[in-house]
Structure formats: C-alpha cells, structure tokens
Design a protein around this motif. Structure first.
Motif, PDB file in Angstrom:
ATOM      1  N   CYS A  83      52.354  71.629  67.676  1.00  0.00           N
ATOM      2  CA  CYS A  83      53.403  72.135  68.551  1.00  0.00           C
ATOM      3  C   CYS A  83      53.373  73.659  68.464  1.00  0.00           C
ATOM      4  O   CYS A  83      53.377  74.217  67.365  1.00  0.00           O
ATOM      5  N   LEU A 128      65.768  71.526  64.065  1.00  0.00           N
ATOM      6  CA  LEU A 128      65.519  70.413  64.969  1.00  0.00           C
ATOM      7  C   LEU A 128      64.051  69.983  64.895  1.00  0.00           C
ATOM      8  O   LEU A 128      63.746  68.792  64.832  1.00  0.00           O
ATOM      9  N   LEU A 129      63.147  70.947  64.896  1.00  0.00           N
ATOM     10  CA  LEU A 129      61.721  70.620  64.771  1.00  0.00           C
ATOM     11  C   LEU A 129      61.451  69.931  63.436  1.00  0.00           C
ATOM     12  O   LEU A 129      60.707  68.942  63.371  1.00  0.00           O
ATOM     13  N   ASP A 131      63.533  68.162  61.645  1.00  0.00           N
ATOM     14  CA  ASP A 131      64.113  66.817  61.690  1.00  0.00           C
ATOM     15  C   ASP A 131      63.188  65.826  62.391  1.00  0.00           C
ATOM     16  O   ASP A 131      63.260  64.632  62.152  1.00  0.00           O
ATOM     17  N   ARG A 132      62.340  66.334  63.256  1.00  0.00           N
ATOM     18  CA  ARG A 132      61.419  65.461  63.991  1.00  0.00           C
ATOM     19  C   ARG A 132      60.036  65.417  63.364  1.00  0.00           C
ATOM     20  O   ARG A 132      59.065  64.990  63.983  1.00  0.00           O
ATOM     21  N   GLY A 133      59.939  65.900  62.128  1.00  0.00           N
ATOM     22  CA  GLY A 133      58.690  65.768  61.380  1.00  0.00           C
ATOM     23  C   GLY A 133      57.713  66.918  61.508  1.00  0.00           C
ATOM     24  O   GLY A 133      56.619  66.870  60.966  1.00  0.00           O
ATOM     25  N   TRP A 134      58.087  67.975  62.224  1.00  0.00           N
ATOM     26  CA  TRP A 134      57.184  69.109  62.391  1.00  0.00           C
ATOM     27  C   TRP A 134      57.247  70.009  61.166  1.00  0.00           C
ATOM     28  O   TRP A 134      58.320  70.357  60.700  1.00  0.00           O
ATOM     29  N   ARG A 159      52.262  67.858  62.567  1.00  0.00           N
ATOM     30  CA  ARG A 159      52.779  66.639  61.955  1.00  0.00           C
ATOM     31  C   ARG A 159      51.712  65.566  62.123  1.00  0.00           C
ATOM     32  O   ARG A 159      50.854  65.665  63.011  1.00  0.00           O
TER      33      ARG A 159
END
Length: 173
Positions: A83, A128-129, A131-134, A159
């Motif tokens: 990302c 936020l990133l 929390d989404r595994g990034w 990730r």
C-alpha cells in the motif's frame, strides 16, 4: 515498450520454446486463454508461450530476455501486498493540516465543512492502516522547509497477501 507479440517471441526464443530462426508472424499469432500462440505465415502453430512464463521474464531488445528470477530470485512461500500512501501537509490557522492524501494513487478527502483536516487525522489514518494489518516498511520525507520539517511523506506499507499459507505468522521487513 515491446508489443505482446515481441514479448512472446523474445521469451519463446530466450527460453528455447522456439528456435532462433523460426519465422513467427505477428498477424497470425495472438493471445489464447492460457498464453500467447506464435504461428508461422500459414497459421501453423510454432509454440505457445504460457502466461506464467511471459510474466516471469523481462524481455530486452537483445535476443535474450532477462529472467526476473535471475535478478531478484525465485518465488518463496511468503507473498506480500503493498500500500502506497502520499501525505502532504500545509499550515492552517491552528497549525499543521492535511493538504493532500493519496492511497494507492486514489485521492482521499482532506477537508470538511469546517475546513482542512488537522494533523492528528494523519495519526488516525496510520492507526486505521495498522488495524487492517498494514505494517510500515519505508518512509521518504520530501519538500523540507527551512527548519528541516517535511511537508510531504511517501510511506510504503506491506502485509501478507490474502491466500498466504502462513498469513498469521509474524513477518519481518
């Protein structure tokens, strides 16, 4: 940039699927569901270059394509997705504000009816990133001001890719 025909021809010759003197013709050749079919002037099939083979070679303008594997190594069990985040800051009435945010080249709104988003929204975006595994892999600071403060950051996150056999394991950068 090479055309699909030129790419398939270079890869086929470089990998030995097609002899160097075989007369493949572009108008008769074309894509199939599994690769690229090289044909002679009469439409006869000379060879089919599988899609995976075309993806794993970097054709050059010489007669020999370069294997991606010879440059960066063979695939391993771990697969990653990436990302890319670009954040540009400005100075607002109450301090630093977000002027521009791009995630994978998609613009994210940086203002509300009350004006530009404050700097702390950057921290919320990073959380936020996360929390989404990034996981943050790299940061580049750009556009320094006179005091060495960056006005633009390029961040690269990674990730484990979906479908990884070991997607729950800890991975190091």
């Amino acid at each position: 940039m090479l055309s699909a025909f030129q790419t398939a021809l270079a890869v086929a010759r470089g990998t030995g699927l097609l002899p160097k003197d075989a007369p493949a013709e572009e108008p008769q050749s074309g894509h199939s569901s599994t690769g690229y079919v090289l044909r002679d002037a009469h439409g006869g099939v000379l060879c089919e270059v599988p899609l995976e083979t075309m993806r794993s070679w970097i054709p050059s303008h010489s007669d020999h394509p370069f294997s991606i594997e010879s440059i960066i190594g063979a695939p391993t069990g771990d697969r990653w997705e990436y990302c890319f985040l670009l954040v540009e800051f400005g100075v607002g009435e109450r301090g630093a504000v977000l002027e521009r945010v791009l995630i994978n080249n998609q613009a994210i709104s940086t203002s509300t009816a009350g004006g530009p988003l404050p700097f702390n929204q950057f921290h919320e975006l990073l959380n936020l990133l996360g929390d989404r595994g990034w996981e943050l892999g790299s940061t580049v600071l750009r556009n320094l001001d006179g005091q060495g403060v960056g006005r633009s950051y390029s961040l690269i996150f990674k990730r484990p890719a979906v479908g990884n056999d070991d997607s729950s394991a800890e991975h190091s950068a």
